[in-house]
Design a protein around this motif. Structure first.
Motif, short mmCIF file in Angstrom:
data_model
loop_
_atom_site.label_atom_id
_atom_site.label_comp_id
_atom_site.label_asym_id
_atom_site.label_seq_id
_atom_site.Cartn_x
_atom_site.Cartn_y
_atom_site.Cartn_z
N UNK A 55 0.83 -1.21 0.00
CA UNK A 55 0.00 0.00 0.00
C UNK A 55 0.87 1.26 0.00
N UNK A 56 0.41 2.25 -0.73
CA UNK A 56 1.15 3.51 -0.86
C UNK A 56 1.29 4.19 0.50
N UNK A 57 2.45 4.80 0.70
CA UNK A 57 2.73 5.63 1.88
C UNK A 57 2.91 7.05 1.37
N UNK A 58 2.04 7.96 1.77
CA UNK A 58 2.00 9.29 1.18
C UNK A 58 1.77 9.09 -0.32
N UNK A 59 2.70 9.53 -1.15
CA UNK A 59 2.56 9.31 -2.59
C UNK A 59 3.56 8.26 -3.08
N UNK A 60 4.23 7.61 -2.17
CA UNK A 60 5.25 6.62 -2.53
C UNK A 60 4.69 5.21 -2.44
N UNK A 61 5.01 4.40 -3.44
CA UNK A 61 4.57 3.00 -3.45
C UNK A 61 5.77 2.11 -3.19
N UNK A 62 5.85 1.50 -2.00
CA UNK A 62 6.95 0.57 -1.73
C UNK A 62 6.70 -0.80 -2.38
N UNK A 63 7.79 -1.49 -2.61
CA UNK A 63 7.74 -2.86 -3.14
C UNK A 63 8.50 -3.76 -2.20
#
Length: 96
Positions: A55-63
């Protein structure tokens, strides 16, 4: 080294978003992946089931790396180590 393997090696340490991947890969491999290369490789890795988005954190999408991704990375890196060891042994100390 192929961008996908650099990404898998980076994600082996834990989930990361794009910018963190770029910085970590610079640190461990001394090479910079541009955004197009990074996200193209992430898309291919995701399609192969080797990474998955979180799930995105702020506007960042972790993998994060999947179990299949970890196994693929391990297999590839062990092969590279075998080839590198043989090559260095064959070169001998005169070429070090």
């Amino acid at each position: 080294m192929e961008p996908g393997m650099l990404i898998l090696a980076s994600l082996a340490a834990g989930p990361k978003h794009g910018y963190a991947l770029i910085k970590d890969i610079e640190e461990i491999a001394g090479t910079t992946l541009g955004p197009g290369t990074l996200y193209g490789a992430l898309g291919r890795l995701e399609a192969q089931g080797l990474v998955e988005p979180l799930p995105a954190e702020d506007r960042r999408r972790p993998y994060r790396i999947t179990a299949a991704g970890a196994e693929a990375a391990r297999t590839y890196l062990e092969h590279v180590r075998t080839v590198a060891t043989a090559g260095l042994r064959r070169l001998g100390p005169a070429h070090a």
